[in-house]
Write an enzyme that holds these catalytic residues in place. Structure first.
Site, PDB file in Angstrom:
ATOM      1  N   GLY A  75       3.460  63.179 -26.463  1.00  0.00           N
ATOM      2  CA  GLY A  75       2.443  63.372 -25.424  1.00  0.00           C
ATOM      3  C   GLY A  75       1.761  62.107 -24.969  1.00  0.00           C
ATOM      4  O   GLY A  75       0.943  62.149 -24.044  1.00  0.00           O
ATOM      5  N   PRO A 121       7.334  60.646 -29.628  1.00  0.00           N
ATOM      6  CA  PRO A 121       7.160  60.194 -28.251  1.00  0.00           C
ATOM      7  C   PRO A 121       8.431  60.345 -27.425  1.00  0.00           C
ATOM      8  O   PRO A 121       9.535  60.086 -27.925  1.00  0.00           O
ATOM      9  CB  PRO A 121       6.800  58.712 -28.406  1.00  0.00           C
ATOM     10  CG  PRO A 121       7.418  58.320 -29.703  1.00  0.00           C
ATOM     11  CD  PRO A 121       7.430  59.538 -30.584  1.00  0.00           C
ATOM     12  N   GLY A 122       8.289  60.794 -26.205  1.00  0.00           N
ATOM     13  CA  GLY A 122       9.415  60.826 -25.273  1.00  0.00           C
ATOM     14  C   GLY A 122       9.108  59.843 -24.149  1.00  0.00           C
ATOM     15  O   GLY A 122       9.612  58.723 -24.107  1.00  0.00           O
ATOM     16  N   TYR A 173       5.885  69.314 -10.239  1.00  0.00           N
ATOM     17  CA  TYR A 173       4.516  69.257 -10.772  1.00  0.00           C
ATOM     18  C   TYR A 173       3.532  68.619  -9.788  1.00  0.00           C
ATOM     19  O   TYR A 173       2.370  68.416 -10.129  1.00  0.00           O
ATOM     20  CB  TYR A 173       4.467  68.410 -12.049  1.00  0.00           C
ATOM     21  CG  TYR A 173       5.506  68.736 -13.093  1.00  0.00           C
ATOM     22  CD1 TYR A 173       5.487  69.960 -13.758  1.00  0.00           C
ATOM     23  CD2 TYR A 173       6.479  67.804 -13.452  1.00  0.00           C
ATOM     24  CE1 TYR A 173       6.425  70.241 -14.739  1.00  0.00           C
ATOM     25  CE2 TYR A 173       7.410  68.083 -14.430  1.00  0.00           C
ATOM     26  CZ  TYR A 173       7.382  69.309 -15.067  1.00  0.00           C
ATOM     27  OH  TYR A 173       8.302  69.581 -16.044  1.00  0.00           O
ATOM     28  N   CYS A 222      17.427  70.482   1.775  1.00  0.00           N
ATOM     29  CA  CYS A 222      16.929  71.391   2.800  1.00  0.00           C
ATOM     30  C   CYS A 222      15.818  72.284   2.270  1.00  0.00           C
ATOM     31  O   CYS A 222      15.973  73.507   2.160  1.00  0.00           O
ATOM     32  CB  CYS A 222      18.087  72.201   3.354  1.00  0.00           C
ATOM     33  SG  CYS A 222      19.109  71.152   4.371  1.00  0.00           S
ATOM     34  N   GLU A 223      14.729  71.666   1.891  1.00  0.00           N
ATOM     35  CA  GLU A 223      13.515  72.383   1.491  1.00  0.00           C
ATOM     36  C   GLU A 223      12.325  71.530   1.880  1.00  0.00           C
ATOM     37  O   GLU A 223      12.355  70.302   1.697  1.00  0.00           O
ATOM     38  CB  GLU A 223      13.478  72.623  -0.025  1.00  0.00           C
ATOM     39  CG  GLU A 223      14.432  73.679  -0.478  1.00  0.00           C
ATOM     40  CD  GLU A 223      13.979  74.407  -1.747  1.00  0.00           C
ATOM     41  OE1 GLU A 223      12.765  74.521  -1.995  1.00  0.00           O
ATOM     42  OE2 GLU A 223      14.883  74.863  -2.465  1.00  0.00           O
ATOM     43  N   TYR A 227      12.162  62.421 -18.071  1.00  0.00           N
ATOM     44  CA  TYR A 227      12.202  63.702 -17.360  1.00  0.00           C
ATOM     45  C   TYR A 227      12.652  63.497 -15.911  1.00  0.00           C
ATOM     46  O   TYR A 227      12.117  64.106 -14.989  1.00  0.00           O
ATOM     47  CB  TYR A 227      10.839  64.400 -17.441  1.00  0.00           C
ATOM     48  CG  TYR A 227      10.348  64.486 -18.866  1.00  0.00           C
ATOM     49  CD1 TYR A 227      10.972  65.332 -19.774  1.00  0.00           C
ATOM     50  CD2 TYR A 227       9.295  63.692 -19.321  1.00  0.00           C
ATOM     51  CE1 TYR A 227      10.562  65.389 -21.098  1.00  0.00           C
ATOM     52  CE2 TYR A 227       8.879  63.742 -20.651  1.00  0.00           C
ATOM     53  CZ  TYR A 227       9.519  64.594 -21.525  1.00  0.00           C
ATOM     54  OH  TYR A 227       9.115  64.647 -22.834  1.00  0.00           O
TER      55      TYR A 227
HETATM   56  N1  LLP Z   1       7.701  66.987 -28.999  1.00  0.00           N
HETATM   57  C1  LLP Z   1       7.826  68.214 -28.469  1.00  0.00           C
HETATM   58  C2  LLP Z   1       7.920  69.367 -29.363  1.00  0.00           C
HETATM   59  C3  LLP Z   1       7.884  68.375 -27.074  1.00  0.00           C
HETATM   60  O1  LLP Z   1       8.003  69.585 -26.562  1.00  0.00           O
HETATM   61  C4  LLP Z   1       7.817  67.240 -26.233  1.00  0.00           C
HETATM   62  C5  LLP Z   1       7.889  67.375 -24.785  1.00  0.00           C
HETATM   63  C6  LLP Z   1       7.682  65.975 -26.827  1.00  0.00           C
HETATM   64  C7  LLP Z   1       7.626  65.889 -28.217  1.00  0.00           C
HETATM   65  C8  LLP Z   1       7.614  64.718 -26.040  1.00  0.00           C
HETATM   66  O2  LLP Z   1       6.537  64.666 -25.165  1.00  0.00           O
HETATM   67  P1  LLP Z   1       6.202  63.300 -24.394  1.00  0.00           P
HETATM   68  O3  LLP Z   1       5.899  62.255 -25.437  1.00  0.00           O
HETATM   69  O4  LLP Z   1       7.392  62.914 -23.607  1.00  0.00           O
HETATM   70  O5  LLP Z   1       5.055  63.634 -23.539  1.00  0.00           O
HETATM   71  N2  LLP Z   1       9.064  67.700 -17.849  1.00  0.00           N
HETATM   72  C9  LLP Z   1       7.665  67.322 -18.052  1.00  0.00           C
HETATM   73  C10 LLP Z   1       7.358  67.005 -19.479  1.00  0.00           C
HETATM   74  C11 LLP Z   1       7.729  68.122 -20.436  1.00  0.00           C
HETATM   75  C12 LLP Z   1       7.516  67.759 -21.888  1.00  0.00           C
HETATM   76  C13 LLP Z   1       8.163  68.752 -22.787  1.00  0.00           C
HETATM   77  N3  LLP Z   1       7.949  68.493 -24.188  1.00  0.00           N
HETATM   78  C14 LLP Z   1       7.346  66.153 -17.126  1.00  0.00           C
HETATM   79  O6  LLP Z   1       8.222  65.721 -16.376  1.00  0.00           O
HETATM   80  O7  LLP Z   1       6.225  65.671 -17.126  1.00  0.00           O
END
Ligand code: LLP
Length: 429
Positions: free
Chosen positions: A241, A284-285, A325, A352-353, A381
């Site tokens: 997050g 972290p993602g 979003y 086309c949207e 993402y």
């Molecule tokens: N751990 C779990 C269990 C998760 O569900 C997620 C993300 C993460 C870690 C990593 O979160 P991050 O560090 O990347 O915030 N598609 C959306 C974001 C969806 C996140 C889903 N879960 C966007 O484009 O903002």
């Protein structure tokens, strides 16, 4: 001072690694995803060191869903990362890239028994999201005595959009705080060895308060489970997050203060509940990959209708976040980096949207057909959420490391649009 996204420029041009984005676009065509290897490595080390300098048993499980390119996974494997996998497909991919099973954590949601079986057979750590999954895992042969983890909902809501809040009363994730003791006891009764607890509250969070609250709540839950059920936790996983600035008005997380506050709280709670020193996990993602990639797209149409539009050669199939979003992605003109904004214009995709817009009323330099736009923060993402909607093959992705370039995904062709499909022979008569 507005946030500058740490961009390099030379002679009015955007530079990625040591290379001119305009030359990359010429050679590899547009739309084109361009990822900068150094940025991925730096992001990983910056975050890891910030935590690890304050607690020496830290594991970062990269949330693979953010960017599942094999090359990105390999880079992170090389850096020592672990993996947060959310599906059998992600487990399979991580194993393929070379992550050993003990470096993979499977945190699925609404998983089938077959998927649990796949995860079990793969030897990865399983983090269960419901009592149902716990019970069904126990029916699988060979799971007796298995080490498991359980996801709790710490009732903290955070995230950049309603869809990206994963804690709190409306969330489908995890078990309730008031049932935690009972569920851990049940896990033991079913023959498991619970060794972990997990939570994740949401995505793209730029303040420390929600994290602090979540850590505090989860530690209180873990403390109670430790005391009442006698679980000795080997790890506590606080999810991901960690946000990055998308708008020039946003600031980066102050990593030093943020990690200090979190680790201090974590340590004081370990002491309070006499829980020893389990591993500290985060997932972290976005933070690791978000700012490492840009999407290059060329302006092909300038149109003055009732509004002024710059039309580009990709759409929300290529980068969904603005449409899905309403997310802001900063956009620069890769061949006009030194030019000031002179007009407000809509940047529109080629689908086309009507919702297919990358930006509305965006202050930009004077745009012309042929200009090359770089949509920033397209590392998380972005490709991983892409589609072929409107029968538009997905773009190529290249990896830049200083002066080196490699194609890490070829551009799709028309034939990729029908991959796996067939027309029943009776329809061909
Ligand atoms: N751990 C779990 C269990 C998760 O569900 C997620 C993300 C993460 C870690 C990593 O979160 P991050 O560090 O990347 O915030 N598609 C959306 C974001 C969806 C996140 C889903 N879960 C966007 O484009 O903002």
């Amino acid at each position: 001072m507005p946030y500058d996204f740490n961009l390099k420029t030379e002679n009015n041009h955007l530079i990625i690694g040591d290379l001119d984005a305009n030359q990359l676009a010429e050679e590899y065509k547009t739309p084109l995803y361009v990822i900068d290897e150094e940025k991925v490595r730096n992001n990983y080390n910056k975050l890891f060191n910030a935590f690890n300098s304050k607690y020496d048993d830290v594991h970062m499980c990269y949330a693979a869903k953010a960017n599942t390119s094999l090359a990105v996974l390999k880079i992170l494997e090389d850096e020592g990362s672990y993996i947060d996998a959310v599906s059998p497909g992600e487990i399979y991919t991580a194993l393929l890239v070379g992550f050993s099973p003990d470096r993979i954590m499977f945190t699925g949601n609404n998983v089938t028994t077959e998927e649990l079986e796949y995860a079990h057979k793969s030897g990865v750590t399983i983090n269960l999201d419901s009592i149902s999954a716990l019970e069904r895992l126990s029916t699988i042969e060979g799971t007796e005595g298995k080490e498991i983890s359980i996801r709790v909902n710490p009732m903290v809501e955070a995230g950049h959009h309603e869809h990206c809040i994963t804690g709190g009363p409306k969330s489908k994730f995890g078990i309730r705080e008031d049932e935690a003791v009972e569920v851990y006891q049940k896990a033991i009764d079913l023959g498991f060895k619970p060794i972990g607890m997990h939570s994740h509250i949401g995505s793209e969070i730029l303040e420390s308060e929600p994290f602090m609250l979540a850590v505090e709540t989860m530690m209180n839950i873990a403390g109670k489970v430790h005391k009442e059920v006698g679980i000795d936790f080997k790890f506590l996983d606080f999810g991901g997050g960690f946000g990055i600035p998308y708008e020039p008005t946003e600031d980066e997380l102050n990593l030093e203060t943020f990690t200090k506050d979190i680790i201090n709280l974590f340590k004081s709670k370990l002491e309070e509940y006499n829980m020893g020193s389990p591993s500290f996990y985060v997932e972290p993602g976005r933070f690791l990959v978000g700012n490492s990639e840009v999407l290059l797209t060329r302006v092909n149409t300038i149109k003055e209708s009732y509004r002024k539009f710059a039309g580009v050669d990709c759409g929300f199939g290529t980068l969904q976040r603005p449409t899905m979003y309403g997310s802001y992605h900063h956009i620069v003109v890769a061949n006009k980096m030194d030019e000031e904004a002179v007009e407000e214009i809509d940047i529109a995709g080629n689908l086309c949207e009507s919702g297919d817009l990358f930006a509305r009323d965006r202050p930009m330099p004077k745009l012309e057909e042929g200009d090359l736009l770089a949509i920033l923060n397209a590392g998380a993402y972005a490709y991983s959420m892409s589609s072929q909607y409107n029968s538009r093959p997905r773009p190529a992705e290249i990896l830049v490391n200083k002066k080196d370039v490699d194609v890490i995904r070829r551009r799709e062709e028309f034939s990729d649009l029908f991959a796996g499909q067939s027309i029943p022979t009776r329809l061909l008569k």
